[in-house]
Design a protein around this motif. Structure first.
Motif, short mmCIF file in Angstrom:
data_model
loop_
_atom_site.label_atom_id
_atom_site.label_comp_id
_atom_site.label_asym_id
_atom_site.label_seq_id
_atom_site.Cartn_x
_atom_site.Cartn_y
_atom_site.Cartn_z
N UNK A 60 1.17 -1.35 0.10
CA UNK A 60 0.20 -0.42 0.27
C UNK A 60 0.90 1.63 0.45
N UNK A 61 1.94 1.11 0.95
CA UNK A 61 3.10 2.50 1.31
C UNK A 61 3.01 2.59 -0.15
N UNK A 62 4.05 1.50 -0.79
CA UNK A 62 4.52 1.60 -2.20
C UNK A 62 4.12 2.37 -3.37
N UNK A 63 2.51 1.87 -3.40
CA UNK A 63 1.96 1.75 -4.03
C UNK A 63 1.75 3.33 -4.66
N UNK A 64 1.54 4.09 -3.48
CA UNK A 64 1.18 5.48 -2.94
C UNK A 64 1.77 6.01 -2.84
N UNK A 65 3.14 5.73 -2.35
CA UNK A 65 4.15 6.65 -2.56
C UNK A 65 4.25 6.67 -3.97
N UNK A 66 4.60 5.72 -5.21
CA UNK A 66 4.56 5.54 -6.78
C UNK A 66 2.90 6.59 -7.36
N UNK A 67 2.50 6.27 -7.01
CA UNK A 67 1.21 7.64 -7.48
C UNK A 67 0.57 8.55 -7.27
N UNK A 68 0.98 8.82 -6.26
CA UNK A 68 0.48 10.48 -5.49
C UNK A 68 1.92 10.70 -5.00
N UNK A 69 2.16 10.08 -4.05
CA UNK A 69 3.55 11.23 -2.70
C UNK A 69 4.75 11.90 -3.95
N UNK A 70 5.14 10.27 -4.97
CA UNK A 70 6.30 10.72 -5.31
C UNK A 70 6.22 12.47 -6.74
N UNK A 90 3.74 14.59 -6.06
CA UNK A 90 3.48 15.27 -5.95
C UNK A 90 4.90 16.48 -5.04
N UNK A 91 5.90 15.17 -4.71
CA UNK A 91 6.91 15.88 -3.95
C UNK A 91 7.78 16.66 -5.64
N UNK A 138 9.64 22.94 1.01
CA UNK A 138 9.18 22.77 -0.36
C UNK A 138 7.69 21.84 -0.36
N UNK A 139 7.26 21.39 0.47
CA UNK A 139 6.02 20.65 -0.08
C UNK A 139 5.29 21.95 0.15
N UNK A 140 5.30 23.29 0.83
CA UNK A 140 3.62 24.23 0.43
C UNK A 140 4.27 25.34 -0.33
N UNK A 187 -6.64 18.01 2.28
CA UNK A 187 -6.08 19.00 1.69
C UNK A 187 -5.49 19.62 2.66
N UNK A 188 -4.16 18.42 3.25
CA UNK A 188 -3.02 18.86 4.12
C UNK A 188 -2.40 19.40 3.21
N UNK A 189 -1.95 19.27 1.54
CA UNK A 189 -0.70 19.68 1.04
C UNK A 189 -0.48 20.97 1.01
#
Length: 372
Positions: free
Chosen positions: A182-192, A194-195, A314-316, A335-337
């Motif tokens: 889950x974490x891997x998929x979440x990183x690959x599809x969203x967090x990465x 975004x960052x 960086x994120x903000x 919407x925390x980003x």
DNA sequence: AATAAGCACAACCGCCAGCTT
DNA sequence: AAAGCTGGCGGTTGTGCTTAT
């Protein structure tokens, strides 16, 4: 040469040696990252690699650890590798509710018996033992959390990724109810996205773009995609701190490594060193000791604060300083980003300002050593 | 409306370490 | 010491769904 691969895909090899997959779904030919021998091996018999290539491979393995791995790899080739199951008779693909129920009921009543391979036979499932294990761990196991990740979880994932890289099992262990998949998929599809995507526009102003980074690294020592991502993140942090010194060595860390890296070449490549020696880390030290040759000294607490603040910035700033790449939350996302200091509020617990229980882990942050 | 492109995620793969025989 | 087996891991793919053109 065409060989059939899974689920009807066909794999071809071009004259250049590059493999392509003909997807039954998209009906397209696209580059394939598989190593060629994995396509053509049958019944665990690897294609023979000629002796000169092996010798070159062994010589290229510069560190004792790499040489050991090469030798182990060759030993495996000689031994062959027994398949974990008979793929001709094993069912593959999505699990049906009936299969789920059978597996869940059996494990809840009798446990796994510490033998996943034998489990499907006991239950009467025509599934591979590995598949059963994966299904149980990722989906059927009690207390599994599915759905949206909380801002605190986002924060933890990002920090840990920058800190220790793509060790998803370790990262997932810090997130109760989440699986590594889950974490891997979440990183690959969203967090990465975004960052890494949030500040791409800034790179047009003189800084090397990501593809330039890739091409600049086409030398003899390829880096993993994971390492490249981490380098990019660190570069972005450096860029924010001092845009004019992009690509300059991290002097403090480089100095700390000057002795350890004395055997490195001068061909213009650079090494990635990961600090993994946090004293109070809740992580299992056993997990973190896998690459002793890459260990670096822990950073000072001042550096930790700086890096964490920069990561937050960086994120903000990804949502405020770019125009055509503004991060938009998808339906169902929190919407925390776009949490904005301008609102004059204190950062909530789930924001970067909040220090989670993994703070000590973050102290093992990644350092990049440029050995140019 | 049709098609292409992108996204999300479950599932599969090979590799590796550790253990047993 | 060699051979074999298993669990665990991270990388990658397949495919249904959604969005864009």
């Amino acid at each position: 040469m065409i060989q059939h691969r899974r689920r009807g895909s066909k794999v071809t090899q071009s004259q250049s040696g590059r493999c392509h997959v003909i997807s039954p779904h998209h009906h397209q030919v696209k580059p394939c990252s598989y190593k060629y021998h994995t396509h053509t091996q049958t019944n665990s018999t690897h294609l023979s690699i000629n002796t000169q290539d092996k010798a070159r491979q062994h010589k290229a393995a510069s560190t004792p650890h790499q040489r050991l791995q090469t030798l182990r790899s060759r030993k495996k080739e000689r031994m062959g590798r027994a398949p974990c199951c008979d793929k001709a008779t094993v069912k593959r693909g999505p699990w049906s509710p009936e299969e789920d129920a059978m597996l869940k009921t059996y494990i809840e009543e009798r446990g796994t018996g510490n033998n996943w391979i034998a489990l499907p036979h006991k239950i009467g499932l025509k599934r591979c033992g590995k598949s059963c294990r994966l299904r149980w761990l990722n989906y059927l196991r009690p207390n599994i959390k599915h759905g949206d990740f909380t801002p605190e979880e986002d924060s933890t994932i990002c920090k840990l990724y920058i800190s220790i890289g793509s060790r998803w099992s370790i990262i997932a262990a810090q997130l109760p109810g989440r699986t590594d998949n889950d974490v891997k998929n979440y990183w690959n599809t969203k967090l990465k996205k975004r960052l890494l995507g949030g500040r791409r526009k800034d790179r047009r102003q003189g800084a090397p773009a990501s593809n330039e980074l890739d091409s600049a690294n086409d030398g003899d020592r390829p880096l993993s995609a994971s390492a490249m991502e981490r380098i990019q993140l660190c570069m972005q942090l450096q860029e924010m701190q001092n845009p004019l010194q992009l690509w300059q060595p991290n002097r403090q860390v480089a100095a700390a490594h000057s002795d350890n890296n004395s055997n490195s070449n001068n061909s213009g490549s650079f090494n990635v060193a990961v600090a993994e020696q946090g004293q109070s880390s809740p992580l299992n030290d056993q997990h973190l000791s896998g690459h002793p040759q890459q260990l670096a000294s822990p950073p000072s607490s001042a550096n930790v604060v700086t890096i964490e603040a920069e990561l937050q910035e960086l994120l903000y700033s990804a949502t405020t300083t770019t125009t055509d790449s503004v991060v938009t939350t998808q339906q169902g996302d929190v919407d925390w980003w776009s949490y904005d200091h301008q609102k004059g509020k204190e950062a909530p617990e789930n924001c970067w300002d909040f220090t989670p229980r993994t703070t000590s882990v973050f102290q093992d942050y990644t350092s990049v050593v440029y050995d140019m």
